[in-house]
Design a protein around this motif. Structure first.
Motif, PDB file in Angstrom:
ATOM      1  N   ARG A  33       4.268  -0.946  -7.043  1.00  0.00           N
ATOM      2  CA  ARG A  33       3.815  -1.686  -8.222  1.00  0.00           C
ATOM      3  C   ARG A  33       2.619  -2.572  -7.869  1.00  0.00           C
ATOM      4  NH1 ARG A  33       8.258  -5.227 -11.217  1.00  0.00           N
ATOM      5  NH2 ARG A  33       8.441  -6.064  -9.107  1.00  0.00           N
ATOM      6  N   ASP A  34       2.692  -3.211  -6.696  1.00  0.00           N
ATOM      7  CA  ASP A  34       1.629  -4.107  -6.242  1.00  0.00           C
ATOM      8  C   ASP A  34       0.980  -3.499  -5.005  1.00  0.00           C
ATOM      9  OD1 ASP A  34       0.005  -6.121  -5.329  1.00  0.00           O
ATOM     10  OD2 ASP A  34       1.532  -7.697  -5.412  1.00  0.00           O
ATOM     11  N   LEU A  35      -0.219  -2.991  -5.162  1.00  0.00           N
ATOM     12  CA  LEU A  35      -0.910  -2.315  -4.057  1.00  0.00           C
ATOM     13  C   LEU A  35      -1.223  -3.265  -2.903  1.00  0.00           C
ATOM     14  CD1 LEU A  35      -3.353   0.097  -5.936  1.00  0.00           C
ATOM     15  CD2 LEU A  35      -1.089   0.574  -4.964  1.00  0.00           C
ATOM     16  N   GLN A  50      -0.571   3.438  -7.279  1.00  0.00           N
ATOM     17  CA  GLN A  50       0.032   2.387  -8.090  1.00  0.00           C
ATOM     18  C   GLN A  50       0.992   2.996  -9.107  1.00  0.00           C
ATOM     19  OE1 GLN A  50      -0.171   1.201 -11.443  1.00  0.00           O
ATOM     20  NE2 GLN A  50       0.900  -0.705 -10.974  1.00  0.00           N
ATOM     21  N   ASP A  52       4.337   1.563 -11.755  1.00  0.00           N
ATOM     22  CA  ASP A  52       5.199   0.477 -12.214  1.00  0.00           C
ATOM     23  C   ASP A  52       6.296   1.063 -13.099  1.00  0.00           C
ATOM     24  OD1 ASP A  52       6.368  -1.726 -13.541  1.00  0.00           O
ATOM     25  OD2 ASP A  52       4.503  -2.876 -13.421  1.00  0.00           O
TER      26      ASP A  52
END
Length: 283
Positions: A33-35, A50, A52
């Motif tokens: 979700r958070d690169l 990425q 989510d």
């Protein structure tokens, strides 16, 4: 290509580690979700994308070219099923050929409140008519070892599991199992693995090992469920998570965390890590 969701999480990172021992890095995709949290994977050869759970539009593109997917269950209790459904729908649209899903030990009969969303997800996988394998993970030994320091500081280990048997295993053991299934040459569609540690213990047994290894007498103090929730809250644990932990202990008292199938050690090809060894390392 093999993809892993939640690849920056505690379990996901370990699965990637073991996949790299079994498959070429260029065949692996880490979905995060958070690169920014995936920086440790840069240079490994693993492709980082990425994705989510809560943004369906990001998922189909993230799964392009993926043939096998490890869907690690979301950590957001109460939102899990909707998030899992988003991933399953995207996987079907992207042409994923196999989903391995990290469910809960004996999810279909489990007394734990955590089981509900896993049961929903398992049912949706079947309804979606996409080949899938269920990795029904038992309790992580680390869940109890997190209480080691406060137990030593306070002179006692609290819980509400009574004398329920617990068959926990190290997170690394579960990660190795996921990697083994994803790289297996045998067809995995339709299989269900009840994954748990080789040894089973009560929390009284756990405290005896802690006492022996630390040299400090640590008794197990069994509390009513409501009192255990209050104690966890007073230690700074948010109430929703405290309720889940206490319910899981209560579930353990009813056999919800016990299994003696040894599916896990059979799958990884060696015994699961011993509780005493993990306590020694933690101390």
């Amino acid at each position: 290509m093999i993809a892993v969701t939640g690849a920056t999480g505690q379990l996901g990172q370990l699965v990637i580690k073991y996949l790299l021992q079994r498959a070429p890095s260029e065949k692996l995709v880490a979905l995060a979700r958070d690169l920014d949290k995936a920086q440790s994977l840069i240079g490994s050869g693993v492709e980082i994308r990425q994705a989510d759970y809560s943004q369906p539009s990001s998922l189909v593109a993230a799964l392009k070219g993926v043939t096998k997917l490890l869907l690690i269950s979301s950590s957001e209790v109460g939102q899990r099923f909707v998030q899992h459904k988003n991933v399953i729908d995207a996987a079907k649209e992207a042409g994923v050929e196999l989903i391995a899903y990290t469910s809960l030990l004996h999810a279909d009969t489990s007394p734990l409140m955590l089981a509900a969303e896993h049961v929903e997800t398992e049912a949706y996988l079947k309804q979606a008519n996409i080949p899938h394998v269920l990795l029904r993970n038992g309790w992580y030994s680390e869940n109890y070892l997190a209480s080691l320091a406060p137990s030593l500081a306070n002179g006692g280990f609290i819980g509400c599991a009574k004398d329920g048997k617990i068959s926990s295993a190290a997170r690394e053991d579960y990660a190795q199992a996921g990697a083994a299934v994803l790289t297996s040459e045998q067809s995995q569609g339709g299989k269900i693995y009840e994954l748990a540690g080789d040894e089973s213990y009560t929390l009284t047994d756990l405290c005896e090992i802690i006492s022996e290894e630390s040299g400090q007498k640590i008794p197990y103090i069994n509390l009513p469920e409501s009192d255990f929730v209050k104690a966890l809250e007073s230690a700074g644990i948010p109430r929703p998570f405290a309720v889940v932990l206490a319910d899981s202990d209560k579930g353990a008292s009813k056999g919800g965390l016990f299994d003696d199938s040894h599916d896990l050690s059979k799958l990884i090809g060696h015994p699961t890590r011993s509780l005493r060894e993990m306590i020694k390392a933690s101390l």
